[in-house]
Design a protein around this motif. Structure first.
Motif: not given
Length: 393
Positions: A292, A288, A339, A13, A383
């Motif tokens: 996370i 992605l 999110f 990130i 994120l």
């Protein structure tokens, strides 16, 4: 394994933010580290302690009562329209926005909100490495939302340089307005709504410090909350009630359009390729979702929800999450819920650009030019909040 994945998520990130930075040598690491520690501490407090549970239950109970009070007004106007036992989305989720908007207006009229914005913003300015203007705006964004917040700086807007304007817009897109918190809480667990609200406030400052670092001199950092035109109590109340109704109608209209378009695109895409457009995007967003903290066997479904939020809005994505939540682990639901709680989507570029342009056309054109970069930064904020949630669950 969770810790390793979390550290990898932070690296990725921050690297994505660093790549887009317009002044890499000017990045201030100390405030970034301080705010990251604050995020971790607050996330732990809210998600894993009795004190956090107490706070969240208190806020949740408050909104439960507020929604019940709002329901009385809704039933008076719309009673009998819905079949018994049904829960129409417009009535139960969107219409309470009108009542909560009225309460925000009362708090603003009594000067409670300006007090909170001023002093909380002042505290934040001591730790975030940014100016008072950015700090006050970040707090105000979490209360008023991405359109209305710019009214509070309309007199200073002509003199705000583009780099500071980007940070203001990042805060506006990364947070959500207090008037729709109740709506979110009817769709996802309240603890994730509150956690996201807190994390996104700091996350917006962190990402802005990497993508858009700068120094603000004392001379540049003069900021005063704009005095509103004097209104009577009932003039103000009527204005806020109408504003709340407009928000509800606009969100409802966007949902009709986006849900219909996504349904049509899915049907066409599936007829041609044998797979829906959303699922195809799910595969693109799966990496992605994995970084996370989403378990590997749930990354495609999660990636689909994340993509839906980016392309449409958080309400559409929350509805889709609700449909499949029972088939996902509680950890995944928590990560994806956090999110989703932000305004980071393509339609928000137009909303923010329009809001600024209505106040100052030149500055609105500047926002339009960095619109995609704004969305990029705000998505990184989401994120980051999700990744921090993942390490806590």
């Amino acid at each position: 394994m969770k810790l390793i994945l979390f550290l990898a998520a932070l690296i990725i990130i921050f690297l994505l933010a660093y790549i887009a930075s317009n002044n890499r040598k000017g990045i201030k690491f100390k405030p970034i580290l301080i705010m990251l520690v604050l995020q971790l501490g607050l996330a732990f407090l809210l998600l894993n302690t009795e004190a956090g549970l107490f706070v969240i239950q208190g806020i949740s109970n408050l909104f439960t009562h507020l929604l019940a009070y709002a329901g009385e007004g809704i039933n008076f106007v719309f009673g009998g329209i819905a079949n018994e036992g049904t829960m129409p989305f417009f009535l139960t989720v969107l219409m309470p926005i009108v009542f909560i908007s009225a309460l925000i207006g009362i708090a603003q009229y009594l000067r409670v909100l300006p007090f909170i914005i001023h002093y909380l913003g002042l505290v934040l300015s001591k730790v975030n490495g940014l100016g008072k203007l950015e700090s006050f705006n970040g707090v105000a964004s979490a209360i008023f939302g991405q359109s209305e917040v710019f009214i509070s700086v309309k007199k200073q807007l002509p003199s705000i340089p583009e780099h500071r304007l980007y940070t203001l817009c990042t805060s506006a897109m990364s947070t959500v307005s207090a008037s729709i918190l109740g709506a979110y809480m009817t769709m996802i667990e309240p603890k994730y709504v509150i956690t996201a609200l807190v994390l996104n406030l700091f996350g917006g400052f962190i990402i802005a410090n990497i993508i858009n670092p700068y120094k603000v001199s004392e001379e540049e950092d003069i900021f005063e909350v704009q005095a509103e035109e004097k209104q009577s109590f009932f003039e103000m109340l009527g204005e806020y009630i109408l504003d709340g109704f407009k928000v509800a109608i606009i969100v409802g209209a966007m949902l009709i359009g986006f849900v219909a378009l996504i349904t049509m695109i899915n049907a066409v895409f599936e007829a041609i390729f044998g797979i829906s457009f959303q699922v195809a995007l799910g595969y693109l967003f799966a990496p992605l979702a994995f970084i996370i903290g989403v378990p590997a066997n749930e990354v495609v479904e999660s990636g689909t929800i994340m993509a839906t939020k980016l392309l449409s809005n958080e309400f559409v994505a929350m509805m889709d999450l609700g449909k499949i939540a029972d088939s996902l682990s509680s950890r995944t639901v928590g990560i994806i819920s956090v999110f989703l709680v932000s305004f980071a989507n393509f339609s928000s570029i137009g909303i923010i650009t329009g809001a600024v342009k209505a106040l100052n056309e030149k500055k609105g054109n500047q926002v339009a030019r960095f619109g995609l970069k704004l969305l990029y930064g705000a998505t990184l904020v989401s994120l980051l909040a999700a990744a921090i949630t993942g390490i806590m669950l």
